[in-house]
Design a protein around this motif. Sequence first.
Motif, PDB file in Angstrom:
ATOM      1  N   TYR A  64      -0.902  11.340  -9.979  1.00 57.06           N
ATOM      2  CA  TYR A  64      -1.251  10.294  -8.972  1.00 57.06           C
ATOM      3  C   TYR A  64      -0.403   9.004  -9.551  1.00 57.06           C
ATOM      4  N   ARG A  65       0.219   8.492  -8.547  1.00 54.38           N
ATOM      5  CA  ARG A  65       0.993   7.180  -8.894  1.00 54.38           C
ATOM      6  C   ARG A  65       0.666   6.164  -7.586  1.00 54.38           C
ATOM      7  N   ASP A  66       0.528   5.027  -8.187  1.00 55.61           N
ATOM      8  CA  ASP A  66       0.117   3.899  -6.932  1.00 55.61           C
ATOM      9  C   ASP A  66       1.128   3.104  -7.229  1.00 55.61           C
ATOM     10  N   TYR A  67       2.029   2.977  -6.013  1.00 56.79           N
ATOM     11  CA  TYR A  67       3.280   2.109  -6.199  1.00 56.79           C
ATOM     12  C   TYR A  67       2.968   0.617  -5.717  1.00 56.79           C
ATOM     13  N   GLU A 119       0.820  -1.111  -0.048  1.00 55.23           N
ATOM     14  CA  GLU A 119       0.019   0.144  -0.079  1.00 55.23           C
ATOM     15  C   GLU A 119       1.021   1.343  -0.145  1.00 55.23           C
ATOM     16  N   TYR A 120       0.913   1.943  -1.087  1.00 49.03           N
ATOM     17  CA  TYR A 120       1.710   3.113  -0.911  1.00 49.03           C
ATOM     18  C   TYR A 120       1.102   3.951  -2.584  1.00 49.03           C
ATOM     19  N   THR A 121       0.680   5.200  -2.006  1.00 45.70           N
ATOM     20  CA  THR A 121       0.705   6.162  -3.459  1.00 45.70           C
ATOM     21  C   THR A 121       1.621   7.435  -3.031  1.00 45.70           C
ATOM     22  N   ASN A 122       1.674   8.198  -4.085  1.00 46.37           N
ATOM     23  CA  ASN A 122       2.388   9.455  -3.954  1.00 46.37           C
ATOM     24  C   ASN A 122       1.841  10.652  -3.148  1.00 46.37           C
ATOM     25  N   PRO A 179      -6.617  10.310  -6.740  1.00 50.68           N
ATOM     26  CA  PRO A 179      -6.513   9.464  -8.008  1.00 50.68           C
ATOM     27  C   PRO A 179      -6.950   9.987  -9.166  1.00 50.68           C
TER      28      PRO A 179
END
Length: 193
Positions: free
Chosen positions: A76-79, A64-67, A71
């Motif tokens: 927006y980036r979902d890592y 679980e990690y976003t910048n 959304p």
Amino acid sequence: DVALFYIDIRDQQITQFAPTGFGRMARNAGRSRSMGAEFTLDARVTSKFWANFAYGYTNAKFTEYTNGKNPGDPAYRDYADHYVPLAPQHTFSFAGNYTIETPDCSFIDRINLWAQYTGNGRIYWNEENNRYQDFYGLANAKVSFSKSIVRLDLWAKNIFNTNYQAFYFESMNRPFVQLGRPTQVGVDVVVSF
């Protein structure tokens, strides 16, 4: 020696450069998990020769990690499922040492021959996983001459002058790379009391 591990990390923090480019800051990266295995074997093959082998595998990913952007935002980036930076996937080492006793020599008691090969990689440098160092290996060696309490070491590191990145980061929208050390040779004199 064999070890298996699984680590569930909550509220992991990632060190990043501040948006201004000056200084560093810690950012909460949410959750990650790390799992893998390590194997080590030490062997005294003869009374004069020993060897060591070690291998480690690590699979460390964000779960679980976003910048921090919304959304709907184009930035927006979902890592999630990206590899955690700075965690080598493979580590490897093989070393051997051979001792030559010299009882008939008046100025040397023994000679030690030591060699080692180490490897690391792939290592991801950022959360996007678009900057990384592939697996690389380094060869090192040393010859030691001992007499009583005095030892003379002649050594070399990165014998084949392997080119690799020791560290990578981005600051002020510019990439910076620290290259690994090239071939090094040296002499040490050790006196043991």
